[in-house]
Motif scaffolding. Structure first.
Motif, PDB file in Angstrom:
ATOM      1  N   SER A 441      -7.023 -12.025   1.653  1.00 46.75           N
ATOM      2  CA  SER A 441      -6.208 -10.988   1.018  1.00 46.75           C
ATOM      3  C   SER A 441      -6.915  -9.652   1.162  1.00 46.75           C
ATOM      4  CB  SER A 441      -5.980 -11.301  -0.469  1.00 46.75           C
ATOM      5  OG  SER A 441      -7.201 -11.241  -1.183  1.00 46.75           O
ATOM      6  N   ILE A 442      -6.139  -8.581   0.969  1.00 46.81           N
ATOM      7  CA  ILE A 442      -6.701  -7.239   1.003  1.00 46.81           C
ATOM      8  C   ILE A 442      -5.934  -6.370   0.018  1.00 46.81           C
ATOM      9  CG2 ILE A 442      -5.217  -6.509   2.929  1.00 46.81           C
ATOM     10  CD1 ILE A 442      -7.587  -4.776   3.900  1.00 46.81           C
ATOM     11  N   LYS A 443      -6.647  -5.455  -0.641  1.00 48.98           N
ATOM     12  CA  LYS A 443      -6.036  -4.515  -1.575  1.00 48.98           C
ATOM     13  C   LYS A 443      -5.645  -3.250  -0.814  1.00 48.98           C
ATOM     14  CE  LYS A 443      -9.071  -6.313  -5.195  1.00 48.98           C
ATOM     15  NZ  LYS A 443     -10.274  -6.031  -6.029  1.00 48.98           N
ATOM     16  N   VAL A 444      -4.448  -2.730  -1.111  1.00 54.23           N
ATOM     17  CA  VAL A 444      -3.942  -1.573  -0.370  1.00 54.23           C
ATOM     18  C   VAL A 444      -3.416  -0.517  -1.342  1.00 54.23           C
ATOM     19  CG1 VAL A 444      -3.377  -2.968   1.658  1.00 54.23           C
ATOM     20  CG2 VAL A 444      -1.624  -2.573  -0.081  1.00 54.23           C
ATOM     21  N   ASP A 445      -3.476   0.730  -0.889  1.00 54.79           N
ATOM     22  CA  ASP A 445      -2.924   1.831  -1.680  1.00 54.79           C
ATOM     23  C   ASP A 445      -2.542   2.960  -0.746  1.00 54.79           C
ATOM     24  OD1 ASP A 445      -5.167   4.261  -2.221  1.00 54.79           O
ATOM     25  OD2 ASP A 445      -6.007   2.366  -1.541  1.00 54.79           O
ATOM     26  N   GLY A 446      -1.929   3.989  -1.311  1.00 50.58           N
ATOM     27  CA  GLY A 446      -1.506   5.148  -0.540  1.00 50.58           C
ATOM     28  C   GLY A 446       0.006   5.213  -0.415  1.00 50.58           C
ATOM     29  N   GLY A 447       0.514   6.402  -0.102  1.00 51.35           N
ATOM     30  CA  GLY A 447       1.949   6.638  -0.036  1.00 51.35           C
ATOM     31  C   GLY A 447       2.707   5.668   0.845  1.00 51.35           C
ATOM     32  N   PRO A 448       2.246   5.366   2.079  1.00 52.22           N
ATOM     33  CA  PRO A 448       3.000   4.455   2.952  1.00 52.22           C
ATOM     34  C   PRO A 448       3.135   3.026   2.416  1.00 52.22           C
ATOM     35  CG  PRO A 448       1.566   5.843   4.276  1.00 52.22           C
ATOM     36  CD  PRO A 448       1.197   6.096   2.834  1.00 52.22           C
ATOM     37  N   THR A 449       2.370   2.647   1.377  1.00 52.97           N
ATOM     38  CA  THR A 449       2.522   1.287   0.837  1.00 52.97           C
ATOM     39  C   THR A 449       3.860   1.103   0.127  1.00 52.97           C
ATOM     40  OG1 THR A 449       1.389   1.835  -1.249  1.00 52.97           O
ATOM     41  CG2 THR A 449       0.029   0.988   0.563  1.00 52.97           C
ATOM     42  N   SER A 450       4.587   2.184  -0.103  1.00 48.94           N
ATOM     43  CA  SER A 450       5.935   2.061  -0.682  1.00 48.94           C
ATOM     44  C   SER A 450       6.962   1.668   0.370  1.00 48.94           C
ATOM     45  CB  SER A 450       6.350   3.380  -1.345  1.00 48.94           C
ATOM     46  OG  SER A 450       6.444   4.422  -0.379  1.00 48.94           O
ATOM     47  N   ASN A 451       6.548   1.657   1.633  1.00 49.68           N
ATOM     48  CA  ASN A 451       7.448   1.286   2.722  1.00 49.68           C
ATOM     49  C   ASN A 451       7.453  -0.237   2.848  1.00 49.68           C
ATOM     50  OD1 ASN A 451       8.325   0.630   5.507  1.00 49.68           O
ATOM     51  ND2 ASN A 451       8.323   2.847   5.808  1.00 49.68           N
ATOM     52  N   GLY A 452       8.534  -0.866   2.400  1.00 48.21           N
ATOM     53  CA  GLY A 452       8.607  -2.325   2.365  1.00 48.21           C
ATOM     54  C   GLY A 452       8.482  -2.963   3.733  1.00 48.21           C
ATOM     55  N   PHE A 453       9.109  -2.353   4.762  1.00 45.57           N
ATOM     56  CA  PHE A 453       9.013  -2.917   6.102  1.00 45.57           C
ATOM     57  C   PHE A 453       7.566  -2.910   6.587  1.00 45.57           C
ATOM     58  CE2 PHE A 453       8.498  -2.289  10.633  1.00 45.57           C
ATOM     59  CZ  PHE A 453       9.127  -3.418  11.135  1.00 45.57           C
ATOM     60  N   LEU A 454       6.893  -1.767   6.438  1.00 44.54           N
ATOM     61  CA  LEU A 454       5.517  -1.650   6.907  1.00 44.54           C
ATOM     62  C   LEU A 454       4.607  -2.652   6.216  1.00 44.54           C
ATOM     63  CD1 LEU A 454       3.165  -0.316   8.406  1.00 44.54           C
ATOM     64  CD2 LEU A 454       3.127   1.460   6.631  1.00 44.54           C
ATOM     65  N   MET A 455       4.748  -2.797   4.894  1.00 47.68           N
ATOM     66  CA  MET A 455       3.859  -3.689   4.162  1.00 47.68           C
ATOM     67  C   MET A 455       4.112  -5.158   4.525  1.00 47.68           C
ATOM     68  SD  MET A 455       1.665  -1.985   2.386  1.00 47.68           S
ATOM     69  CE  MET A 455       1.591  -1.004   3.918  1.00 47.68           C
ATOM     70  N   GLN A 456       5.392  -5.545   4.725  1.00 42.84           N
ATOM     71  CA  GLN A 456       5.653  -6.930   5.117  1.00 42.84           C
ATOM     72  C   GLN A 456       5.105  -7.202   6.520  1.00 42.84           C
ATOM     73  OE1 GLN A 456       7.088  -9.581   3.184  1.00 42.84           O
ATOM     74  NE2 GLN A 456       5.989 -10.533   4.890  1.00 42.84           N
ATOM     75  N   PHE A 457       5.308  -6.245   7.434  1.00 39.31           N
ATOM     76  CA  PHE A 457       4.784  -6.435   8.787  1.00 39.31           C
ATOM     77  C   PHE A 457       3.258  -6.464   8.771  1.00 39.31           C
ATOM     78  CE2 PHE A 457       3.651  -5.193  13.131  1.00 39.31           C
ATOM     79  CZ  PHE A 457       4.404  -6.111  13.853  1.00 39.31           C
ATOM     80  N   GLN A 458       2.650  -5.656   7.897  1.00 37.20           N
ATOM     81  CA  GLN A 458       1.189  -5.674   7.799  1.00 37.20           C
ATOM     82  C   GLN A 458       0.688  -7.026   7.317  1.00 37.20           C
ATOM     83  OE1 GLN A 458      -1.444  -2.636   8.189  1.00 37.20           O
ATOM     84  NE2 GLN A 458      -1.820  -4.693   8.955  1.00 37.20           N
ATOM     85  N   ALA A 459       1.324  -7.587   6.286  1.00 39.45           N
ATOM     86  CA  ALA A 459       0.946  -8.919   5.807  1.00 39.45           C
ATOM     87  C   ALA A 459       1.123  -9.957   6.910  1.00 39.45           C
ATOM     88  CB  ALA A 459       1.786  -9.298   4.586  1.00 39.45           C
ATOM     89  N   ASP A 460       2.213  -9.829   7.663  1.00 38.92           N
ATOM     90  CA  ASP A 460       2.487 -10.782   8.742  1.00 38.92           C
ATOM     91  C   ASP A 460       1.436 -10.700   9.841  1.00 38.92           C
ATOM     92  OD1 ASP A 460       4.768 -11.689   7.481  1.00 38.92           O
ATOM     93  OD2 ASP A 460       6.133 -10.392   8.613  1.00 38.92           O
ATOM     94  N   ILE A 461       1.130  -9.482  10.291  1.00 34.02           N
ATOM     95  CA  ILE A 461       0.253  -9.324  11.454  1.00 34.02           C
ATOM     96  C   ILE A 461      -1.197  -9.622  11.101  1.00 34.02           C
ATOM     97  CG2 ILE A 461      -0.497  -6.901  11.452  1.00 34.02           C
ATOM     98  CD1 ILE A 461       1.286  -8.742  14.341  1.00 34.02           C
ATOM     99  N   LEU A 462      -1.557  -9.458   9.814  1.00 33.99           N
ATOM    100  CA  LEU A 462      -2.897  -9.823   9.366  1.00 33.99           C
ATOM    101  C   LEU A 462      -2.992 -11.288   8.941  1.00 33.99           C
ATOM    102  CD1 LEU A 462      -3.936  -6.787   7.088  1.00 33.99           C
ATOM    103  CD2 LEU A 462      -4.806  -7.315   9.375  1.00 33.99           C
ATOM    104  N   ASN A 463      -1.835 -11.881   8.645  1.00 33.24           N
ATOM    105  CA  ASN A 463      -1.792 -13.217   8.030  1.00 33.24           C
ATOM    106  C   ASN A 463      -2.615 -13.222   6.741  1.00 33.24           C
ATOM    107  OD1 ASN A 463      -0.953 -15.899   7.818  1.00 33.24           O
ATOM    108  ND2 ASN A 463      -2.792 -16.664   8.849  1.00 33.24           N
ATOM    109  N   MET A 464      -2.386 -12.203   5.926  1.00 27.69           N
ATOM    110  CA  MET A 464      -3.091 -12.035   4.656  1.00 27.69           C
ATOM    111  C   MET A 464      -2.111 -11.654   3.560  1.00 27.69           C
ATOM    112  SD  MET A 464      -6.474  -9.726   5.362  1.00 27.69           S
ATOM    113  CE  MET A 464      -7.919 -10.334   6.210  1.00 27.69           C
TER     114      MET A 464
END
Length: 534
Positions: A441-464
């Protein structure tokens, strides 16, 4: 009247709940406080003020005794773009904006400065200012961390010099850091000024010098460690590197802990408020995420993406990553971190919005990406300011692979958002080398974390699993917590118990599928590296 921690004896008789306590530092040393200061704050409605001076915004906030952000003011910062790619800011405007933002926050809260227990300051790092101490005026605009005019200077370094710089400073030589900017100013803007009249500082130094009684000339370890002339092993300026880059040591500020009582007294409307915490923005965010243990990591998405991992009490050098001082609280050991920086994140979204006109607002990027399909076939390389970790190729330029007659605006938007996630995986892959156990797992913050598509793709591509901060201002939270520890308001354990995160975003993509996508990304970025390498 300003009340300091040492003055609490005179208040004890008025507040029976205020008692003496001895707290223990992370390194086992004992520190005395007159408290319960938290109860004192609650009863007297007192606050910690934080100032977060960033590249695009200045944010000021008030924090209560429970660690809650009660008031926040935001002011936009002006950036000056030159015709040859220069990126600068007016130092006087920075100062005015900070003062206006503080005033706005206090007015919003109907808070007199005398009710401030202390101040925490965090700032954009590496951005370079040189001032004339006889006039207090800067000799040139601030050169922003993204500015690449030092490429020629850094490009002259041979392998021996690069290795020496990495060994001493923990940094991969790059124009990102302050020293090449400082050298450029000295060679191009000094004019008839006497060198002994000049002072160098990152933005924290500039603000403190101008707003403190007696013009305190200081920086903290976390900011100093981003200049590329600070020795992170001996915790002092490197005389040999200063000489190598022809930087007079008389220009350099005193280096102080990231948190300690009364680092300076900051004048706010005639009231002297103690500055108790100073840290570079990404290290402050790491502290705000309560990454107190070796191996704790976070990613902040802002203008760029910054992945930091606590490495404990010793520097841990890795060839393609940066090693910096994370923080030092007075009375504790120095904590170090590894960092990987991707220079373009929010700036990518801004580019597709303002330069290409594909979206009207940054928030629209999520819907646009969802209107595209996973088989769009594009790979976007977001090297708008070169490539940072782990490639370190300043000359690289942005590229798009796979354009066809069927490519749509939505496909371009989606590929741009995906590129942000791929760059974070690049960094995480580098951090996971050397046989270290991979985090789940990883903790994230910042304005772009409100972007649901970006955050789901980030979880997918990291497998975290991704844990998004419930408080968007983790950078400010970091220096608030540091100041609170110094003031005796909280212990590390108190901060660790605070609930800071939303429900996790879990991977939906299979590991095989994410690895195929990442493999395609690697092929594209390696071709860009081959093309732009000398």
């Amino acid at each position: 009247m300003q009340v300091y921690a040492d003055d609490f004896n005179s208040y004890l008789s008025f507040f029976p709940c205020v008692s003496r306590k001895i707290s223990t530092t992370r390194s086992g040393k004992r520190r005395k406080h007159h408290i319960s200061i938290r109860d004192f704050l609650r009863l007297t409605d007192r606050y910690i003020l934080t100032v977060d001076e960033g590249t695009t915004q200045c944010k000021c906030a008030l924090w209560d005794s429970e660690g809650n952000m009660k008031y926040l003011s935001v002011r936009e910062m002006g950036i000056i773009y030159g015709s040859r790619g220069e990126i600068e800011m007016n130092p006087l405007t920075i100062l005015d904006t900070v003062r206006e933002c503080i005033k706005e926050t206090l007015n919003m809260a109907h808070c007199d400065p005398s009710r401030l227990m202390g101040l925490g300051l965090t700032n954009q790092r590496e951005t370079t200012i040189i001032l004339d101490k006889t006039t207090g005026m800067p000799i040139h605009n601030a050169i922003v961390w993204q500015d690449r005019r030092g490429e020629t200077e850094i490009g002259k370094l041979d392998n021996q010099a690069r290795s020496r710089i990495k060994e001493v400073t923990g940094l991969v030589p790059d124009p990102y850091f302050s020293v090449s900017k400082m050298k450029w100013m000295l060679e191009n803007s000094i004019k008839s000024k006497r060198i002994n009249d000049l002072l160098f500082g990152t933005v924290d130094t500039w603000i403190i010098w101008n707003m403190s009684r007696d013009h305190r000339f200081i920086t903290d370890l976390s900011n100093a460690s981003r200049t590329m002339i600070y020795d992170i092993n001996h915790l002092d300026w490197s005389d040999s590197l200063a000489e190598f880059f022809h930087i007079p040591t008389s220009l350099l500020p005193e280096v102080v802990p990231s948190a300690a009582p009364d680092l300076a007294l900051i004048d706010i409307s005639g009231i002297q408020v103690p500055l108790n915490a100073v840290a570079g923005d990404q290290q402050a965010s790491l502290f705000g995420h309560r990454a107190f243990k070796n191996g704790d990591s976070k990613c902040t998405y802002g203008t760029g993406s910054f992945v930091l991992s606590n490495t404990g009490y010793q520097p841990s050098l890795k060839p393609d990553l940066l090693t910096s001082v994370a923080w030092r609280i007075q009375g504790d050991n120095t904590v170090y971190c590894n960092e990987g920086s991707a220079f373009n994140t929010g700036s990518v979204i801004k580019w597709i919005r303002d330069s290409l006109g594909l979206i009207d607002t940054s928030a629209e990027s999520e819907k646009a990406a969802m209107r595209s399909t996973p088989d769009h076939g594009l790979i976007f390389i977001p090297a708008l300011s070169g490539l940072g970790a782990p490639y370190w190729l300043p000359a690289a330029k942005g590229s798009i692979f796979g354009i066809t007659g069927r490519t749509s605006a939505n496909d371009l938007v989606r590929s741009a958002l995906e590129s942000i996630a791929f760059r974070v995986r690049d960094i995480m892959e580098s951090m996971g080398r050397d046989g270290e156990k991979r985090s789940t797992s990883i903790k994230v913050d910042g304005g772009p974390t409100s972007n649901g598509f970006l955050m789901q793709f980030q979880a997918d591509i990291l497998n975290m699993d991704l844990y998004r901060s419930a408080n968007s201002e983790m950078t400010s939270a970091g220096v608030a917590y540091m100041a609170g520890i110094v003031d005796g308001i909280w212990s590390y354990e108190d901060i660790s118990r605070m609930n800071l995160y939303l429900d996790p975003i879990r991977p939906k993509m299979s590991t095989d599928e994410s690895n195929v996508l990442y493999g395609n990304w690697k092929k594209a970025i390696e071709s860009v590296i081959r093309y732009y390498s000398k």
